[in-house]
Design an enzyme around this catalytic site. Sequence first.
Site, short mmCIF file in Angstrom:
data_model
loop_
_atom_site.label_atom_id
_atom_site.label_comp_id
_atom_site.label_asym_id
_atom_site.label_seq_id
_atom_site.Cartn_x
_atom_site.Cartn_y
_atom_site.Cartn_z
N TRP A 92 -13.01 -19.76 -39.96
CA TRP A 92 -12.41 -18.54 -40.48
C TRP A 92 -13.09 -17.35 -39.82
CZ3 TRP A 92 -14.26 -15.77 -45.36
CH2 TRP A 92 -13.37 -14.75 -45.72
N LYS A 95 -6.62 -19.21 -54.38
CA LYS A 95 -5.49 -20.06 -54.04
C LYS A 95 -5.09 -20.95 -55.20
CE LYS A 95 -6.46 -18.53 -49.85
NZ LYS A 95 -7.48 -17.50 -49.59
N ASP A 131 -18.25 -24.00 -47.99
CA ASP A 131 -17.17 -23.07 -48.33
C ASP A 131 -16.04 -23.89 -48.93
OD1 ASP A 131 -15.22 -21.16 -48.54
OD2 ASP A 131 -15.45 -20.38 -46.52
#
Length: 396
Positions: A130, A246, A211
């Site tokens: 990312w 999410k 993560d």
Amino acid sequence: MFEEISPAPPDAILGLTDAFQADPNPEKINLGVGVFMDDAGKTPILNSVKKAENLLLEGEITKSYLPISGSPQYASGIQELLFSQEHPFLKAGRVKTAQTPGGTGGLRVGADFLKLFYPEATVWVSSPTWANHKAIFKAAGFPAKEYPYYDPETRGLDFDGMAAALAKIPSGDIVLLHVCCHNPTGVDPSEAQWQQIADLAETQGWVPFFDFAYQGFGASVEADRRPLHLFAERGLDFLVSSSCSKNFGLYNERTGAFTLVAQNADRANAAFSHVKTVIRSNYSNPPRHGGAIVEVILNDKILRKEWLGELDAMRKRIRFLRTELVRGLQQRGVDADFSYIEQQNGMFSFSGLNETQVKRLREEHSIYIVGGGRINVAGMTSDALNRLCDAVAKVL
């Protein structure tokens, strides 16, 4: 005061959104930003979230500050998502959690905490990762290097390269690992490969920092957390940044957590006292609303069941869209084999499109994809999917 300051370069993803918004084409498509959309092109509020908000509205009696680390009940709920209620680490008090402003906030809290005790460390991130990972650790004062991860030839994991690199990382350095639904590739290690990664962490003594932004978007809430359990079973210390953006659809509520796991309760408490110091000098204490929604849902059996059902439906929709994308390209006579897209996990796919093709999609078809060819599969509608397949067939 500002006359000598030059503009900063635009963020790769948010800058793409700016370009998308400026595009006058009414049929433009943004597949860059990582949000889930329904077939109407909307990012829905989950029914379980709405019900939880109604309960909060009826029962809320104060807007007073939360503690520095947030609500203890929220922390307990996050820990149960990560480990399960009966996990021995929770019973032993070896897990401590702070509520943070999103998963990004969790990463920054973790980075600032690590800087106190590993000031000379290097942070190792996957290649690719990312885009914001390097920026977060750089802002905390860490240099960042990459370990091999994605193999563009096989469209899969370069595990041999990854393992060889992890075996050379010295003790005290920090290794950032995506738990599941790797961003941006969608390619994840198998359980056997995670076993080997845990072996390397134990042997080498580097600091694992996970993560965990997409729990429930891979296989299930339980299956997706399995890598954490493999590290826990070895008695390793590690850190986790997790997100509710999410899986609860709480994108603009900025609801996340930073969790540390230590050898025993005394060490966990000592380390966590420094986490709270880091938070106090940053944002002081977290916002309440998003965390309160999660807290209500996780502590209400009916709402929790409804939420898990909605999460399951989102995951199945993404799987369906992956299959339809591959099928659509085949139907248009595309010679290239895109079947690997069905094997990837989560919201994102490394499509295999090169920079020239990505540029042509944007300039000729108003389809916006992140450089490197990353597509947000979860952001597609039926119309967008058909337009994307038509356009890809033309630019290949």
